[in-house]
Design an enzyme around this catalytic site. Sequence first.
Site, PDB file in Angstrom:
ATOM      1  N   CYS A  79       0.809  -1.228   0.000  1.00 24.48           N
ATOM      2  CA  CYS A  79       0.000   0.000   0.000  1.00 24.48           C
ATOM      3  C   CYS A  79       0.838   1.272   0.000  1.00 24.48           C
ATOM      4  O   CYS A  79       0.299   2.360  -0.176  1.00 24.48           O
ATOM      5  CB  CYS A  79      -0.905   0.019   1.226  1.00 24.48           C
ATOM      6  N   ASP A 132       2.405   2.523   2.589  1.00 27.49           N
ATOM      7  CA  ASP A 132       2.434   3.194   3.889  1.00 27.49           C
ATOM      8  C   ASP A 132       3.755   2.962   4.614  1.00 27.49           C
ATOM      9  O   ASP A 132       4.513   2.072   4.257  1.00 27.49           O
ATOM     10  CB  ASP A 132       1.263   2.708   4.747  1.00 27.49           C
ATOM     11  N   CYS A 157      -2.735   2.410   7.990  1.00 31.97           N
ATOM     12  CA  CYS A 157      -4.178   2.410   8.267  1.00 31.97           C
ATOM     13  C   CYS A 157      -4.466   1.981   9.711  1.00 31.97           C
ATOM     14  O   CYS A 157      -3.544   1.728  10.482  1.00 31.97           O
ATOM     15  CB  CYS A 157      -4.840   1.429   7.319  1.00 31.97           C
ATOM     16  N   CYS A 166      -0.817  -5.451   6.469  1.00 26.78           N
ATOM     17  CA  CYS A 166      -0.550  -4.301   7.339  1.00 26.78           C
ATOM     18  C   CYS A 166       0.263  -4.709   8.556  1.00 26.78           C
ATOM     19  O   CYS A 166       1.038  -3.913   9.089  1.00 26.78           O
ATOM     20  CB  CYS A 166      -1.853  -3.666   7.797  1.00 26.78           C
TER      21      CYS A 166
HETATM   22 FE1  FES Z   1      -1.300   0.403   4.383  1.00 26.28          FE
HETATM   23 FE2  FES Z   1      -2.738  -0.995   6.106  1.00 26.28          FE
HETATM   24  S1  FES Z   1      -3.352  -0.311   4.175  1.00 26.28           S
HETATM   25  S2  FES Z   1      -0.731  -0.308   6.302  1.00 26.28           S
END
Ligand code: FES
Length: 258
Positions: free
Chosen positions: A38, A40, A63, A107
């Site tokens: 993702c 992140d 998230c 995640c």
């Molecule tokens: Fe990116 Fe959960 S969607 S860490």
Amino acid sequence: MKSTSYSDKVLDHFRNPRNVGDLKGKDIAKGSVGNPVCGDLMEFSLKVKDNRIQDIKFKTFGCGSAVATASMITELAKGKTLDEALKITRKDVADELDGLPPVKMHCSNLAADALRDAINNYKEKQKTKDEPEKSSTKPHSEHITGEKEFSGKGVYHAVKDPSSLKDQRVLIQDRGKKSIQMAETIAEHSPRVVLVTKEKSQKVKKTIQTELRKSGVKILFESELKEISGLNSVEKVKIHDLDEDNIYELFVDAVVLI
Ligand code: FES
């Protein structure tokens, strides 16, 4: 738990995350990773005492599941020895949270990987401390044209007052630990500090690279300072790119050789 719902524990850790923040200080080790799924980010900082995790904090752009897993993993890791904490898996975290929806399992990688990265960085830092006199990179002793001529006119073999180089374009030749520390010190006064090293990127310890980058020091790997020139004082240098085997010029105000 249904695959689309969150357990009460996940919701609790998401709403009231434990150990959020950043630890500061010399003996703090940091670890950060990005999630390839993702994009992140997660960052952990650790304070270690007697080989145990005494304190731990996290920050994330992830998230809710990333927040909950990071919060839970800090609770699991606190008080553990480094080797015990290295064994914590994303499944352990998910189990402690009474499960995560399958689409959110990626995640939980973030927290487990960032913790591992911080522990490995800490271990590497300790190794460096145990070998204080050993340079992390090879010494550099080749002749540099202009080194003597410009000594005191932009070439420095000692820097007593780094603030005198405020905002200057400073080039530092890697000659070992002292020069690396000096690069970081000067970078507190100038955003234009370049460290030239003959080493390949893979050969320079990751912790050292991270510290230098954090300080804002630009690193030229596989490069060698060949010549310093100018009219009355240092104006430019010639750099040998050892990888491409070509020579190019850089405009600088000062060259530090220590
Ligand atoms: Fe990116 Fe959960 S969607 S860490």
